[in-house]
Design a protein around this motif. Sequence first.
Motif, PDB file in Angstrom:
ATOM      1  N   UNK A  45       0.820  -1.213   0.000  1.00  0.00           N
ATOM      2  CA  UNK A  45       0.000   0.000   0.000  1.00  0.00           C
ATOM      3  C   UNK A  45       0.858   1.269   0.000  1.00  0.00           C
ATOM      4  N   UNK A  46       2.027   1.207   0.664  1.00  0.00           N
ATOM      5  CA  UNK A  46       2.928   2.361   0.660  1.00  0.00           C
ATOM      6  C   UNK A  46       3.540   2.575  -0.726  1.00  0.00           C
ATOM      7  N   UNK A  47       3.867   1.464  -1.383  1.00  0.00           N
ATOM      8  CA  UNK A  47       4.394   1.566  -2.738  1.00  0.00           C
ATOM      9  C   UNK A  47       3.369   2.139  -3.693  1.00  0.00           C
ATOM     10  N   UNK A  48       2.113   1.761  -3.508  1.00  0.00           N
ATOM     11  CA  UNK A  48       1.040   2.284  -4.354  1.00  0.00           C
ATOM     12  C   UNK A  48       0.851   3.777  -4.141  1.00  0.00           C
ATOM     13  N   UNK A  49       0.985   4.227  -2.892  1.00  0.00           N
ATOM     14  CA  UNK A  49       0.881   5.663  -2.604  1.00  0.00           C
ATOM     15  C   UNK A  49       1.985   6.441  -3.312  1.00  0.00           C
ATOM     16  N   UNK A  50       3.203   5.878  -3.313  1.00  0.00           N
ATOM     17  CA  UNK A  50       4.323   6.532  -3.998  1.00  0.00           C
ATOM     18  C   UNK A  50       4.054   6.638  -5.496  1.00  0.00           C
ATOM     19  N   UNK A  51       3.532   5.563  -6.064  1.00  0.00           N
ATOM     20  CA  UNK A  51       3.224   5.573  -7.501  1.00  0.00           C
ATOM     21  C   UNK A  51       2.158   6.612  -7.823  1.00  0.00           C
ATOM     22  N   UNK A  52       1.129   6.666  -7.001  1.00  0.00           N
ATOM     23  CA  UNK A  52       0.054   7.644  -7.240  1.00  0.00           C
ATOM     24  C   UNK A  52       0.584   9.070  -7.138  1.00  0.00           C
ATOM     25  N   UNK A  53       1.462   9.299  -6.186  1.00  0.00           N
ATOM     26  CA  UNK A  53       2.041  10.627  -6.004  1.00  0.00           C
ATOM     27  C   UNK A  53       2.895  11.010  -7.212  1.00  0.00           C
ATOM     28  N   UNK A  54       3.673  10.052  -7.704  1.00  0.00           N
ATOM     29  CA  UNK A  54       4.522  10.313  -8.871  1.00  0.00           C
ATOM     30  C   UNK A  54       3.672  10.561 -10.114  1.00  0.00           C
ATOM     31  N   UNK A  55       2.680   9.709 -10.348  1.00  0.00           N
ATOM     32  CA  UNK A  55       1.794   9.856 -11.508  1.00  0.00           C
ATOM     33  C   UNK A  55       1.078  11.199 -11.464  1.00  0.00           C
ATOM     34  N   UNK A  56       0.642  11.611 -10.272  1.00  0.00           N
ATOM     35  CA  UNK A  56      -0.021  12.904 -10.130  1.00  0.00           C
ATOM     36  C   UNK A  56       0.878  14.057 -10.498  1.00  0.00           C
ATOM     37  N   UNK A  57       2.147  13.959 -10.127  1.00  0.00           N
ATOM     38  CA  UNK A  57       3.133  15.000 -10.473  1.00  0.00           C
ATOM     39  C   UNK A  57       3.257  15.145 -11.986  1.00  0.00           C
ATOM     40  N   UNK A  58       3.436  14.017 -12.690  1.00  0.00           N
ATOM     41  CA  UNK A  58       3.575  14.056 -14.152  1.00  0.00           C
ATOM     42  C   UNK A  58       2.298  14.610 -14.788  1.00  0.00           C
ATOM     43  N   UNK A  59       1.152  14.160 -14.314  1.00  0.00           N
ATOM     44  CA  UNK A  59      -0.126  14.648 -14.855  1.00  0.00           C
ATOM     45  C   UNK A  59      -0.265  16.160 -14.695  1.00  0.00           C
ATOM     46  N   UNK A  60       0.053  16.656 -13.500  1.00  0.00           N
ATOM     47  CA  UNK A  60      -0.089  18.090 -13.228  1.00  0.00           C
ATOM     48  C   UNK A  60       0.782  18.924 -14.166  1.00  0.00           C
ATOM     49  N   UNK A  61       2.008  18.470 -14.386  1.00  0.00           N
ATOM     50  CA  UNK A  61       2.928  19.220 -15.243  1.00  0.00           C
ATOM     51  C   UNK A  61       2.431  19.230 -16.687  1.00  0.00           C
ATOM     52  N   UNK A  62       2.000  18.085 -17.176  1.00  0.00           N
ATOM     53  CA  UNK A  62       1.545  18.002 -18.570  1.00  0.00           C
ATOM     54  C   UNK A  62       0.266  18.797 -18.795  1.00  0.00           C
ATOM     55  N   UNK A  63      -0.614  18.837 -17.797  1.00  0.00           N
ATOM     56  CA  UNK A  63      -1.836  19.645 -17.912  1.00  0.00           C
ATOM     57  C   UNK A  63      -1.487  21.127 -17.942  1.00  0.00           C
ATOM     58  N   UNK A  64      -0.503  21.528 -17.118  1.00  0.00           N
ATOM     59  CA  UNK A  64      -0.129  22.938 -17.028  1.00  0.00           C
ATOM     60  C   UNK A  64       0.674  23.413 -18.236  1.00  0.00           C
ATOM     61  N   UNK A  65       1.350  22.485 -18.914  1.00  0.00           N
ATOM     62  CA  UNK A  65       2.194  22.877 -20.040  1.00  0.00           C
ATOM     63  C   UNK A  65       1.331  23.282 -21.239  1.00  0.00           C
TER      64      UNK A  65
END
Length: 450
Positions: free
Chosen positions: A91-111
């Motif tokens: 579950x901790x690994x999944x949280x890390x993945x979600x956090x990373x995926x969210x970062x990439x998504x946010x940047x691509x949406x803002x670009x």
Amino acid sequence: MELPNSKMPKHDERVTRDRISELSDDVLVKILSFLPSEEAVLKTSFLSHRWKQLWESLPVCFNFDGLIPVRYGAYAKSFEDSNDYRRMKAEDGEKERCKFVGWVNDVLIAHQGSTIDEFRVRFYLDHNSQTYIDKWIEIAMKKKVKKLELDFLYSYPFSRLSYRLPQESFCGIEFLSSLCLKYVSASDDVMEWILSNCPMLENLHIEGSPLLRHPKVSGSSLRLKHLHISKGYDVRSVEISAPNLVSFEYHWVEWWFTLHIMHAPKLTELYYSSHFDSIDYHVSSLSNYLPQLVTLRLSMQLPLQILEFPTCTNLRHLSCKVVIRPRRRLFTLRSLIEASPFLHKFTLEITNYNKIKNKLRKVRKVAEGPPHKYLKELEVKGFSGQPMEAKFVAYLLKSAIKLEKIVIHTDFSDHKRFYSKEFVETTHQMAHELARQLMEHRPEAELVLL
């Protein structure tokens, strides 16, 4: 004495005045260039229209690396290294993945820019993130990405659960010049599809793909110059017919692997490595292309006997990483060295699995060989001063009549688990002393001991 009010800025004016925006465009562009692209997109997305225009005019290189600290805090990992990540609860690994995926998504949406020069993602991602990764690739392709790297460092390498690359993402892509796929499932069909639909592709790197079996790199119009295939445990064969190919790298060759180079007139660099096969097995299969090679790097077992090799008239740099086991002898490399009359640098990396002895023995008889007039630099790694190693180095020194420099590494880190600390230190000192004695054969050359 009070200054006239007209000379003093009002309180509100002092607070709201934007001095940075008064700078010239050139200065602002310089400021933006110091920010990583993936951070600057988020930091400047709320600024004025002028800032956005300046930012969109810059070349964008996104580097989403989840394994290094991010200076500006958009994504902060909660683990130290890969081992720490693998020890995390699911579950901790999944949280890390979600956090990373969210970062990439946010940047691509803002670009809001129309182009992306480079797009790199490095994190522990698998089939569970398929939808998001597909979308990232789609955005990158629409924005005419030139260099694309997906490194998914899966927790269980070569798993069938790794992310599968969809071939429809690479349809009529005219701008992609470099593609690197690590721990991504790319089948033979997908690889061939990419090569036929990316006419500008010059660099292709595929590592740890569990679906590769018999990849073919073929096409009269291919612009491909550099090809790297490694950690393909199920790869049975590779067929190459590429008119512009300059370099080819293959690692982790298995017993059943065969290489078919049908047509590669510009091939000048080859790096070949296998844990099982001996050098002679694969070099003999490349005999038609050895004469045109400029750089050859081999990492294999030593052959059991000296074989004849075709003359390598263009070879300038030869590197051999070899494993010494019982009945294997370094002198079986002589024929390859002597078949390279214009060699400039020879690098030898030794892993000796024979029993190490730390008794100093002077080399009294040196093997004779034809003089090497062009060999200027030697480098020997893993030198432990064993008789076989010392005799071979003495042969090299005596043959290289124009030698300018020799670098000898005496690193025994691999032996520390088998021998005592005192034994390792004594052997290290003995190897240094023997190396100095060997220089009697070429005293004018520079000796570097590491």
